[in-house]
Scaffold this active site. Structure first.
Site, PDB file in Angstrom:
ATOM      1  N   LYS A   1       0.911  -1.115   0.002  1.00 37.00           N
ATOM      2  CA  LYS A   1      -0.214   0.079   0.104  1.00 37.00           C
ATOM      3  C   LYS A   1       1.025   1.192   0.063  1.00 37.00           C
ATOM      4  CE  LYS A   1      -4.653   0.602   0.293  1.00 37.00           C
ATOM      5  NZ  LYS A   1      -5.524  -0.336  -0.105  1.00 37.00           N
TER       6      LYS A   1
HETATM    7  N1  GLU Z   1      -7.161  -0.063  -3.312  1.00 40.86           N
HETATM    8  C1  GLU Z   1      -7.865  -1.224  -3.701  1.00 40.86           C
HETATM    9  C2  GLU Z   1      -8.045  -2.174  -2.520  1.00 40.86           C
HETATM   10  O1  GLU Z   1      -7.744  -1.730  -1.538  1.00 40.86           O
HETATM   11  C3  GLU Z   1      -7.502  -1.852  -4.952  1.00 40.86           C
HETATM   12  C4  GLU Z   1      -6.124  -2.349  -4.980  1.00 40.86           C
HETATM   13  C5  GLU Z   1      -5.482  -2.896  -6.329  1.00 40.86           C
HETATM   14  O2  GLU Z   1      -6.252  -2.942  -7.296  1.00 40.86           O
HETATM   15  O3  GLU Z   1      -4.342  -3.119  -6.337  1.00 40.86           O
HETATM   16  O4  GLU Z   1      -8.233  -3.190  -2.525  1.00 40.86           O
END
Ligand code: GLU
Length: 426
Positions: free
Chosen positions: A116
């Site tokens: 993240k």
């Molecule tokens: N931000 C989204 C999540 O928390 C998508 C992450 C992604 O597609 O890599 O799952």
């Protein structure tokens, strides 16, 4: 961060997302009988980067923002996860969100680890030009750590397909060639996937339909309250309404509206597109957003931020099913209370995984330069989501676990297995 240095909150204090993530892992570790060393390894991110982002504002003055990227685990493949632009971003929050991405990807059997990123910034306080400069500098500071084979960013709170286009361009310029697999959630014209924009919402709604069918025989005619009307909540409300669920209440960060006979979601979407908020929608009555969590409905879907269901309000939840559209909306204390009250909680790592599943499809398509139709994307998304739902609900029944414990155990076991067969180097 190691377990030993994980801050322990004083009794009664709010649990941070990192406490919640560590406690969920600890429960799964105990259920699996994980040795302390492996547990510690899974609690510790593999890599963390904190970067400063000097920003030249439109009026010429300079300020410095802070950004992070945490790669929690890389054992099953490159790291994967969104980038958040929000004033609440700090390293511990990013650590928690990265750990949840590891479990989410493993649970859905995607060939990824978890990551993240985030920048501590109020996006609404910046012009488009400033946002572009922030995004490009953040991307270039991380250039050695991200990319299609290493770590693939995607949108999250405060970022969108325009942000992803800037990130992809910044990485492509650095490499001297177009690198469409560098990020997901891109515009279709740049190699984005059909169905990506709505994927999280569609997944949330379909999982909610499955959970309602199990809890009350059918989703049709069920009632729902949706917290959050952004990227996830808006589509979730629409897909729920299309599935015959009566959405009685919706909130966003500015306010909440309710209508007991059901809100006309397409009309509310039009209102929000024009005004930017659910506030002032003529087709429903204003009410207190905190009360939304206490409504007597079949389904509550928190689709906003972490920690909204906590020890202080979980006793008041009257919904029979909670489906977590957001990441980490329920603290461990709230989880226990909801369980004691017989509320079924479908965990984030299952319920909101639709986004990263279609991110995976987008990455596969970009790497192969071969594009799938929307129908193909949606049918493959739904079959993956429903397979995961059946695996989790049957594991929960067999082991007499909550859905969260069953999901976390399945995910952690997959990651542990990858560690076991790869071995430790050196
Ligand atoms: N931000 C989204 C999540 O928390 C998508 C992450 C992604 O597609 O890599 O799952």
């Amino acid at each position: 961060m190691s377990l030993a240095t994980s801050p322990v909150p004083v009794a009664g204090a709010a649990e941070t997302p990192l406490h919640v993530a560590h406690r969920q892992l600890a429960t799964a570790a105990e259920r699996i009988g994980l040795d302390a060393g492996t547990h510690r390894m899974l609690a510790t991110p593999r890599r963390e980067m904190t970067v400063s982002i000097p920003l030249r504002h439109d009026d010429g003055h300079l300020s410095v923002l802070t950004g992070h990227r945490v790669q929690h685990n890389l054992s099953r493949g490159p790291a994967k996860g969104g980038v958040r632009f929000s004033p609440h971003v700090d390293l511990d929050e990013v650590r928690a969100l990265a750990m949840w991405m590891t479990w989410k990807c493993a649970l859905l059997d995607l060939p990824y680890g978890g990551a993240k990123g985030g920048v501590t910034v109020i996006p609404e306080a910046h012009s488009v030009g400033e946002l572009e400069r922030i995004t490009r500098r953040y991307t270039s500071e991380l250039a050695d750590f991200i990319g299609p084979e290493r770590d693939i960013p995607a949108p999250d709170i405060g970022t969108d397909e325009r942000t992803m286009a800037w990130m992809m361009d910044t990485m492509s310029v650095a490499r001297g060639m177009a690198v469409p697999g560098a990020v997901t959630g891109k515009p279709i014209s740049l190699g984005g996937s059909h169905g990506r924009a709505d994927a999280t919402s569609l997944g949330v709604a379909r999982i909610a339909v499955a959970a309602l069918a199990e809890a009350r025989g059918s989703a049709s005619g069920a009632t729902a309250a949706v917290q959050g009307f952004g990227k996830v909540g808006r589509g979730a409300a629409r897909f729920l309404a299309e599935a015959g669920v009566r959405v009685e209440a919706v909130s966003d960060q500015y306010g909440a509206v309710r209508r007991d006979s059901g809100i006309d979601i397409p009309a509310l979407e039009k209102h929000v597109s024009v005004t930017g908020s659910v506030v002032g929608f003529a087709g429903a009555d204003p009410f207190d957003g905190e009360e939304l969590l206490r409504l007597d409905v079949d389904l509550l879907t928190p689709c906003a931020v972490e920690g909204v269901l906590h020890a202080g309000n979980a006793h008041g939840v009257r919904a029979r099913v909670v489906v977590e559209g957001a990441n980490g909306p329920t603290t461990t204390a709230a989880d226990r209370i909801l369980h004691d009250h017989g509320v079924v909680v479908v965990p984030d790592i299952l319920a909101n995984a639709g986004g990263v599943v279609v991110s995976y499809f987008e990455w596969v398509q970009a790497n192969q330069a071969y594009w799938w139709s929307r129908e193909t994307v949606e049918s493959r998304l739904l079959s993956r989501m429903l397979d995961a739902w059946h695996a989790v609900s049957s594991a929960a029944r067999t082991a007499d676990h909550t859905l969260r414990d069953a999901a976390t155990v399945l995910a952690v076991e997959r990651v542990v297995e990858a560690h076991r067969v790869r071995g430790l180097y050196p």
